[in-house]
Design a protein around this motif. Structure first.
Motif, PDB file in Angstrom:
ATOM      1  N   GLU A 242      65.131  83.490  75.204  1.00 55.00           N
ATOM      2  CA  GLU A 242      66.082  82.617  74.500  1.00 55.00           C
ATOM      3  C   GLU A 242      67.075  83.453  73.689  1.00 55.00           C
ATOM      4  OE1 GLU A 242      67.129  79.546  74.593  1.00 55.00           O
ATOM      5  OE2 GLU A 242      65.641  78.984  76.117  1.00 55.00           O
TER       6      GLU A 242
ATOM      7  N   ALA B  80      67.451  82.970  69.849  1.00 56.35           N
ATOM      8  CA  ALA B  80      66.270  83.454  69.127  1.00 56.35           C
ATOM      9  C   ALA B  80      66.289  84.984  69.069  1.00 56.35           C
ATOM     10  CB  ALA B  80      64.996  82.948  69.788  1.00 56.35           C
TER      11      ALA B  80
ATOM     12  N   TYR C 230      58.177  77.316  58.699  1.00 58.95           N
ATOM     13  CA  TYR C 230      59.190  78.162  59.320  1.00 58.95           C
ATOM     14  C   TYR C 230      59.006  79.561  58.711  1.00 58.95           C
ATOM     15  CZ  TYR C 230      63.784  79.263  61.412  1.00 58.95           C
ATOM     16  OH  TYR C 230      64.821  79.779  62.180  1.00 58.95           O
TER      17      TYR C 230
ATOM     18  N   ILE D 223      59.163  87.966  60.785  1.00 58.83           N
ATOM     19  CA  ILE D 223      60.144  87.793  61.862  1.00 58.83           C
ATOM     20  C   ILE D 223      59.586  87.515  63.258  1.00 58.83           C
ATOM     21  CG2 ILE D 223      62.016  88.963  60.679  1.00 58.83           C
ATOM     22  CD1 ILE D 223      61.664  91.316  62.528  1.00 58.83           C
ATOM     23  N   THR D 224      58.401  88.043  63.587  1.00 60.14           N
ATOM     24  CA  THR D 224      57.911  87.751  64.939  1.00 60.14           C
ATOM     25  C   THR D 224      57.365  86.317  65.015  1.00 60.14           C
ATOM     26  OG1 THR D 224      55.714  88.690  64.538  1.00 60.14           O
ATOM     27  CG2 THR D 224      57.376  90.168  65.449  1.00 60.14           C
TER      28      THR D 224
ATOM     29  N   ALA E 256      60.418  84.160  65.169  1.00 68.56           N
ATOM     30  CA  ALA E 256      61.054  84.283  66.488  1.00 68.56           C
ATOM     31  C   ALA E 256      60.381  83.376  67.509  1.00 68.56           C
ATOM     32  CB  ALA E 256      61.016  85.730  66.958  1.00 68.56           C
ATOM     33  N   ARG E 257      59.079  83.277  67.439  1.00 71.23           N
ATOM     34  CA  ARG E 257      58.310  82.418  68.350  1.00 71.23           C
ATOM     35  C   ARG E 257      58.769  80.971  68.215  1.00 71.23           C
ATOM     36  NH1 ARG E 257      57.899  84.879  71.465  1.00 71.23           N
ATOM     37  NH2 ARG E 257      56.285  86.397  71.767  1.00 71.23           N
TER      38      ARG E 257
ATOM     39  N   ASP F 234      61.728  79.975  66.854  1.00 70.68           N
ATOM     40  CA  ASP F 234      63.136  79.888  67.278  1.00 70.68           C
ATOM     41  C   ASP F 234      63.222  79.849  68.801  1.00 70.68           C
ATOM     42  OD1 ASP F 234      64.321  82.039  64.601  1.00 70.68           O
ATOM     43  OD2 ASP F 234      64.313  79.856  64.729  1.00 70.68           O
ATOM     44  N   GLU F 235      62.358  80.585  69.457  1.00 70.18           N
ATOM     45  CA  GLU F 235      62.311  80.611  70.921  1.00 70.18           C
ATOM     46  C   GLU F 235      62.091  79.193  71.435  1.00 70.18           C
ATOM     47  OE1 GLU F 235      60.037  83.995  73.443  1.00 70.18           O
ATOM     48  OE2 GLU F 235      58.762  82.310  72.873  1.00 70.18           O
TER      49      GLU F 235
ATOM     50  N   HIS G 246      65.169  76.660  70.604  1.00 67.79           N
ATOM     51  CA  HIS G 246      66.371  76.737  71.442  1.00 67.79           C
ATOM     52  C   HIS G 246      66.102  76.266  72.868  1.00 67.79           C
ATOM     53  CE1 HIS G 246      69.169  78.141  68.476  1.00 67.79           C
ATOM     54  NE2 HIS G 246      68.196  78.893  67.985  1.00 67.79           N
ATOM     55  N   TRP G 247      64.912  76.522  73.363  1.00 67.23           N
ATOM     56  CA  TRP G 247      64.534  76.042  74.702  1.00 67.23           C
ATOM     57  C   TRP G 247      64.485  74.517  74.700  1.00 67.23           C
ATOM     58  CZ3 TRP G 247      60.235  73.368  76.715  1.00 67.23           C
ATOM     59  CH2 TRP G 247      59.977  73.517  78.092  1.00 67.23           C
TER      60      TRP G 247
ATOM     61  N   HIS H 105      66.285  72.049  73.539  1.00 67.87           N
ATOM     62  CA  HIS H 105      67.447  71.192  73.793  1.00 67.87           C
ATOM     63  C   HIS H 105      67.633  70.814  75.248  1.00 67.87           C
ATOM     64  CE1 HIS H 105      68.892  71.583  69.695  1.00 67.87           C
ATOM     65  NE2 HIS H 105      68.646  72.872  69.778  1.00 67.87           N
ATOM     66  N   MET H 106      67.632  71.816  76.126  1.00 68.87           N
ATOM     67  CA  MET H 106      67.880  71.526  77.539  1.00 68.87           C
ATOM     68  C   MET H 106      66.597  71.262  78.306  1.00 68.87           C
ATOM     69  SD  MET H 106      71.256  73.773  78.292  1.00 68.87           S
ATOM     70  CE  MET H 106      70.920  73.827  80.028  1.00 68.87           C
TER      71      MET H 106
ATOM     72  N   TRP I 115      66.328  67.104  76.933  1.00 62.39           N
ATOM     73  CA  TRP I 115      67.153  66.636  78.030  1.00 62.39           C
ATOM     74  C   TRP I 115      66.375  66.245  79.277  1.00 62.39           C
ATOM     75  CZ3 TRP I 115      71.265  64.267  77.698  1.00 62.39           C
ATOM     76  CH2 TRP I 115      72.147  64.136  78.776  1.00 62.39           C
TER      77      TRP I 115
ATOM     78  N   TYR J 286      54.208  77.823  78.649  1.00 61.73           N
ATOM     79  CA  TYR J 286      54.945  78.867  77.931  1.00 61.73           C
ATOM     80  C   TYR J 286      54.855  78.763  76.422  1.00 61.73           C
ATOM     81  CZ  TYR J 286      57.029  79.056  82.567  1.00 61.73           C
ATOM     82  OH  TYR J 286      57.231  79.113  83.919  1.00 61.73           O
ATOM     83  N   PHE J 287      54.570  77.583  75.914  1.00 56.49           N
ATOM     84  CA  PHE J 287      54.636  77.404  74.462  1.00 56.49           C
ATOM     85  C   PHE J 287      53.294  77.006  73.840  1.00 56.49           C
ATOM     86  CE2 PHE J 287      59.022  78.331  74.228  1.00 56.49           C
ATOM     87  CZ  PHE J 287      59.592  77.842  75.388  1.00 56.49           C
TER      88      PHE J 287
END
Lengths: 213, 231
Positions: A48, A51, B86, B90-91, B94-95, B97-98, B101-102, B104-105, B109, B152-153
């Motif tokens: 991503e 990210a 939140y 940072i790691t 990042a997980r 945030d990953e 962002h995934w 949305h689509m 969607w 994946y998550f």
């Protein structure tokens, strides 16, 4: 562009999507959904693009303007970054590239002229919203300085240059913003777009007629 | 300090995600109901709050913003909520945030909303003709999204980010329980998803049902509109 502009040392691992470079077992271990971009740092892996940018900004303590720590400034950028996916990307650059390049030429899937026209209209609608709600009268999306929001937007909106569609046409604010991004990024801009320029020449030649934009 | 104004429609998934966060963290806010079905978001008054005319939106003193995830990120920082929502590391961040962002689509969607649109909203509210093929395709898309979500998550964790609930779970759960409206439960045949859903309910306690009340009422109101779906 972010890595280069911030002199972050990295080992480039080039993947040719058209040749299925992302479909290998090896790459699955890096990015299980098999999408690009992805990074690996020691044991830590991440996919991503946004990210990744957020992570790098923090990890390498880059100049604050890229992703400001100030709450409200950061919120403005996050606001754009989340709107981006379903708008700039899905009803913008990616859609046009899909309908004019990826589907007809690479996946050999027929796309009607109607569908293609609709993609252009969607891009225009997105540009209207982008100018009105995000760029406004700012120099960059977040204000006076370039941020990761601009990098994401530029990526999608300039991709269609390769088809002869220039999003700054008839849009002086967008054109000015584009020029500012190029100036802020210097040689890193052209370096990142090298392949796109090369591919663009071939793509434009393959179009039966210039795209009406 | 002026109270936060929260503009939302309780039948909108991202609005519920943010409301769960506000309630779970006891952040004081003035609820501003903005009914999408009656186009309240198209009024001039709301345009001044959010020119994009989307919900959710917040007004915090002079500061206005939209986009559910950006709002969650802002609130977590502004109100110094417990780190797990939140994380600052940072790691771990990042997980999350990953996923965000995934989301949305994928989850949004090609998830719950798509199915409810095809089976209920488009045919019954917008009077559009939706073919059986289109309807079935939405179910296929939802299943593929769920496969990816689990693989994946979620994996074998209690929550997306690991052992504790985060804003990623709040965004995901609202999209994924949306098809409950038409009797499709994403936890069916997916013990990990079902367990994750239960973990969220436990973590949120009474806040979960409280925020979902309007959704439960909506489910009652529409329950006879859609015949049982093969899922």
């Amino acid at each position: 562009m972010f890595l280069d502009a911030n002199n972050i040392p990295y080992e480039p691992k080039y993947l040719d999507l058209l040749k299925g470079g992302h479909k290998t077992e090896e790459y699955k271990k890096i990015s299980p959904p098999q999408i690009v971009p992805a990074i690996k740092q020691g044991d830590f892996k991440l996919f991503e693009s946004v990210a990744i940018l957020q992570y790098l900004a923090e990890k390498y303590s880059v100049p604050d303007h890229w992703y400001p720590k100030d709450l409200q400034k950061r919120a403005r950028i996050n606001e754009y970054l989340h709107w981006h996916h379903m708008n700039t990307r899905w009803k913008g650059g990616l859609l046009v590239m899909l309908k004019f390049v990826f589907l007809p030429h690479f996946m050999k899937v027929e796309v009607s002229a109607e569908d293609q026209k609709a993609a252009i209209e969607a891009l225009k609608g997105t540009l209207d919203s982008f100018e009105k709600n995000f760029l406004k009268d700012n120099k960059f999306i977040g204000g006076d300085e370039i941020t990761i929001a601009d990098l994401m937007a530029i990526g999608e909106l300039i991709a269609v240059d390769c088809l002869g569609i220039y999003v700054g046409k008839g849009r002086p604010k967008v054109e000015a913003w584009h020029n500012r991004c190029k100036e802020a990024l210097g040689s890193h801009y052209d370096e990142a777009h090298k392949t796109l320029y090369q591919v663009g020449a071939t793509l434009k030649a393959s179009l039966s007629a210039p795209i009406d934009f | 300090m002026a109270k936060l104004e929260y503009y939302f429609d309780p039948l909108s998934e991202p609005c519920r995600s943010v409301q769960l966060f506000l309630e779970a963290n006891k952040i004081p806010y003035e609820p501003k109901l903005t009914d999408l079905l009656s186009d309240e978001n198209r009024k001039e008054e709301f345009k001044k709050i959010n020119p994009l005319q989307t919900v959710p939106a917040i007004v915090d003193g002079d500061f206005k913003m939209f986009e559910s995830v950006a709002i969650l990120q802002y609130l977590a920082a502004k109100f110094s909520t417990p780190d797990h929502w939140y994380p600052s590391e940072i790691t771990k961040r990042a997980r999350i945030d990953e996923y965000l962002h995934w989301h949305h689509m994928n989850t949004r969607w090609k998830g719950g909303l798509l199915v409810v649109m095809k089976y209920l909203y488009q045919p019954h509210y917008y009077k559009e003709d939706i073919s059986e093929e289109d309807k079935k395709a939405s179910i296929v898309a939802l299943k593929a999204t769920l496969d990816a979500f689990e693989k994946y998550f979620l994996q074998d964790h209690p929550f997306i980010a690991g052992d504790e609930i985060s804003i990623a779970d709040l965004m995901a759960i609202e999209e994924l329980i949306e098809p409950d409206i038409i009797g499709v439960y994403v936890g069916k045949g997916r013990p990990r998803v079902e367990a994750w859903h239960n973990n969220i309910k436990i973590a949120l306690g009474s806040v979960y049902d409280q925020v979902h009340q309007p959704l439960y009422q909506h489910m009652e109101d529409v329950k006879n509109l859609v015949p049982p779906i093969d899922y």
